[in-house]
Each structure stands twice: as structure tokens, then as C-alpha cells.
Design a protein around this motif. Sequence first.
Motif, mmCIF file in Angstrom:
data_model
loop_
_atom_site.group_PDB
_atom_site.id
_atom_site.type_symbol
_atom_site.label_atom_id
_atom_site.label_comp_id
_atom_site.label_asym_id
_atom_site.label_seq_id
_atom_site.Cartn_x
_atom_site.Cartn_y
_atom_site.Cartn_z
ATOM 1 N N THR A 78 5.479 18.678 0.099
ATOM 2 C CA THR A 78 5.776 17.975 1.349
ATOM 3 C C THR A 78 5.764 18.923 2.530
ATOM 4 O O THR A 78 5.209 18.612 3.595
ATOM 5 C CB THR A 78 7.149 17.281 1.239
ATOM 6 O OG1 THR A 78 7.146 16.388 0.116
ATOM 7 C CG2 THR A 78 7.450 16.482 2.493
ATOM 8 N N VAL A 164 -2.158 13.872 -0.894
ATOM 9 C CA VAL A 164 -1.163 13.144 -0.109
ATOM 10 C C VAL A 164 -1.186 13.472 1.379
ATOM 11 O O VAL A 164 -0.446 12.848 2.146
ATOM 12 C CB VAL A 164 0.256 13.427 -0.660
ATOM 13 C CG1 VAL A 164 0.365 13.024 -2.116
ATOM 14 C CG2 VAL A 164 0.623 14.905 -0.485
ATOM 15 N N PHE A 167 -1.293 10.733 4.079
ATOM 16 C CA PHE A 167 -0.083 9.946 4.290
ATOM 17 C C PHE A 167 0.913 10.684 5.189
ATOM 18 O O PHE A 167 1.897 10.094 5.628
ATOM 19 C CB PHE A 167 0.568 9.628 2.949
ATOM 20 C CG PHE A 167 -0.308 8.818 2.046
ATOM 21 C CD1 PHE A 167 -0.400 7.448 2.199
ATOM 22 C CD2 PHE A 167 -1.058 9.427 1.060
ATOM 23 C CE1 PHE A 167 -1.221 6.692 1.379
ATOM 24 C CE2 PHE A 167 -1.883 8.692 0.232
ATOM 25 C CZ PHE A 167 -1.974 7.316 0.391
ATOM 26 N N SER A 212 9.106 10.038 8.513
ATOM 27 C CA SER A 212 8.406 8.971 7.803
ATOM 28 C C SER A 212 7.322 9.534 6.893
ATOM 29 O O SER A 212 7.205 9.148 5.723
ATOM 30 C CB SER A 212 7.779 7.998 8.804
ATOM 31 O OG SER A 212 7.061 6.987 8.153
ATOM 32 N N GLY A 213 6.534 10.474 7.401
ATOM 33 C CA GLY A 213 5.503 11.086 6.581
ATOM 34 C C GLY A 213 6.073 11.864 5.416
ATOM 35 O O GLY A 213 5.534 11.812 4.298
ATOM 36 N N ILE A 215 8.881 11.305 3.854
ATOM 37 C CA ILE A 215 9.399 10.376 2.854
ATOM 38 C C ILE A 215 8.270 9.863 1.962
ATOM 39 O O ILE A 215 8.369 9.881 0.732
ATOM 40 C CB ILE A 215 10.119 9.202 3.541
ATOM 41 C CG1 ILE A 215 11.431 9.678 4.170
ATOM 42 C CG2 ILE A 215 10.395 8.075 2.551
ATOM 43 C CD1 ILE A 215 12.134 8.615 4.989
ATOM 44 N N VAL A 216 7.181 9.418 2.583
ATOM 45 C CA VAL A 216 6.057 8.871 1.814
ATOM 46 C C VAL A 216 5.447 9.948 0.921
ATOM 47 O O VAL A 216 5.185 9.721 -0.274
ATOM 48 C CB VAL A 216 5.000 8.276 2.754
ATOM 49 C CG1 VAL A 216 3.779 7.825 1.969
ATOM 50 C CG2 VAL A 216 5.575 7.109 3.549
ATOM 51 N N VAL A 217 5.215 11.131 1.487
ATOM 52 C CA VAL A 217 4.585 12.210 0.724
ATOM 53 C C VAL A 217 5.473 12.652 -0.430
ATOM 54 O O VAL A 217 5.002 12.867 -1.554
ATOM 55 C CB VAL A 217 4.262 13.396 1.655
ATOM 56 C CG1 VAL A 217 3.889 14.635 0.845
ATOM 57 C CG2 VAL A 217 3.122 13.030 2.590
ATOM 58 N N MET A 219 7.815 10.935 -2.049
ATOM 59 C CA MET A 219 7.885 9.912 -3.089
ATOM 60 C C MET A 219 6.592 9.864 -3.897
ATOM 61 O O MET A 219 6.623 9.760 -5.130
ATOM 62 C CB MET A 219 8.163 8.545 -2.461
ATOM 63 C CG MET A 219 9.532 8.425 -1.820
ATOM 64 S SD MET A 219 10.886 8.554 -3.006
ATOM 65 C CE MET A 219 10.762 6.980 -3.847
ATOM 66 N N LEU A 220 5.451 9.947 -3.217
ATOM 67 C CA LEU A 220 4.173 9.929 -3.925
ATOM 68 C C LEU A 220 4.012 11.161 -4.818
ATOM 69 O O LEU A 220 3.498 11.066 -5.939
ATOM 70 C CB LEU A 220 3.020 9.861 -2.917
ATOM 71 C CG LEU A 220 2.831 8.546 -2.172
ATOM 72 C CD1 LEU A 220 1.732 8.686 -1.129
ATOM 73 C CD2 LEU A 220 2.511 7.410 -3.137
ATOM 74 N N VAL A 286 11.046 4.101 10.522
ATOM 75 C CA VAL A 286 9.970 3.170 10.179
ATOM 76 C C VAL A 286 9.506 2.412 11.419
ATOM 77 O O VAL A 286 8.321 2.195 11.631
ATOM 78 C CB VAL A 286 10.439 2.192 9.083
ATOM 79 C CG1 VAL A 286 9.396 1.124 8.829
ATOM 80 C CG2 VAL A 286 10.743 2.960 7.790
#
Length: 289
Positions: A78, A164, A167, A212-213, A215-217, A219-220, A286
Motif C-alpha cells: 500500500t 493494485v 486503484f 480511500s485509495g 483502503i481499497v489497495v 483490502m485487495l 468515500v
Amino acid sequence: MQQKDIKRLTLYLLFAPFVLWIFLLILLPHIGMVILSLREKIAPRVYEFGLGNYIDFINEPIYWNTLLRTGSMSLLVTALALIIGFPIAYYIAKIAGNRSRGGLFLLCLIPLWVSDLIRAFGWILLLRETGVISTFLLSYGIIETPIEFLYNDAAVVVGLVYTVILFMIVPLVSTLDGMDNSMIEAGYNLGGNSFTVMRRIIIPYAMPGIVSGCIVVFMLTAGSYLTPILLGGKNSSWFTEQIYDQFITRFNWESGAAFGFLLLAFTSIVIWLGLKLSGQTLANTVAKS
């Protein structure tokens, strides 16, 4: 039927697919996973409810060591995705012209045109002992013998960052695009240098997109399976491999469900801590990104 009733019915019809998607594909499977994780097998086809699966996880160091290792590696991926993606996003949002933005976004989207499996095999072709990089270095005399760049943590990190990073770029571009250029100009006019403007103006404004980025990265990355397995091999343990092993290899669905819920709980706690440390809220992040 009154106009008010028609609007209400239209609203219900619009939200019905979303509600069904949330309930059937997210809430219901997670509820089932929690219930399944609380079942203890005491005899063939005989179960009772308890915390035995979670106790087995705690009593086996390899399991929670792998979970912590997966979390730390995911944080590293991340951070690297943020460091690499922020300059790219800033260039697309603030420096690139209107015509070139579409082309730059297209370049970022190209990796998503193929599956994770094909992308992973692409890295294998580059990094293996007889791959492109080793052959190139060998042909120019930089190395004397072929080098195996695969099956280590570095290969896994590189593959995951490549997978990732888009994202991370998309929410950053969305946030930075809404920033008025006059704010940056004012920072320079008040005597600030590039570092000061970046630290005092640009980064605080882009913080919702950054969070936000991230969090997405995160989790992925933590939930990734193919890339760590193919690029890391046996030398790079990932917690999703432990979950797969419980479900498929050992046919122990109860422990697999417990491990899956523990991964979800662990990543949720990390995200909660990140929001607290950054001073952001999930709703504001978000909404703004």
C-alpha cells in the motif's frame, strides 16, 4: 396512483438490485461464514457450537504469524502504491492537458484488460531464471550465471503493486481534480517552496483520496491469492493460502470459515486504526473521493 407514490415506487425499484446484491452476495455469505466458523466437529457429521476453531488458530503460531506477515506485507504494498501512484495522479489531474488525460488513463487501465492469472504469468516470464531480465543481463555480461528473481518477497511485492496501483491512482485523480489551482498559486505567492506547498496544501486536500485509495489497495492486497502463490511460491507464505488449504486441501470448512472471518476482522481493525491516525472518517472519505 399519486405522483408521490410513483416516485417512491421508482426509488424502490432503483435501489432493489443494490439491496439484493448487498444482502445476497455480502451480508448473507458473511453471516453463514460466522455461523460455520462456530461449529466444532466432535464426531463424523456431529457438530456443536463453540470457539474451538479460533482457539486452534491462536494455539498454532504459524497461523497467526502468517496473518501478521500478510498484514505487514500488505501495508508495504500500500505504501509503495501510494508513493508511485501519487505523482502519476498529480500529473494526470493538474499538469496533463485535457487531450492527454484520456490517453494516460487508458495506459493505467491496460493491465486490467487481462486477468490476474495472465498478469502473474507475465511477471514469471520476466523474472524466472531463463526469463527476459536474466537473459538480458547475461547477454551483456552484467551477470555470469542466470539469476532466479522469482519465489521471494520482492517478486510478490512487485507483482502486487503492479496489480493494485490503478486503484490508488483513480481516487487520487478524482480528489486532486477538484482542487482549485489558485490554492497552489497562493501557496507559492506567499513564499512557499514546492515541498511546503505539497506538505501544507496539496497533501491535506488530497487526504480523502489518499485514505480511500489506501483502503481499497490494502483490502485487495491482503485478500490476494494468485499473485503471492505464483510469484512467491513456498518461500512467501500468504494467509489466503492458509484459508485455501483449510477449505480445499483439508476439507475443514469450519476452520476455513474461521480463518476467513479472522482475515476480515484483522483488515477491518487495520483500516479503523488508519482512519483514526489520519483524522478521516469513512463517510467523508468515500463521499469526497
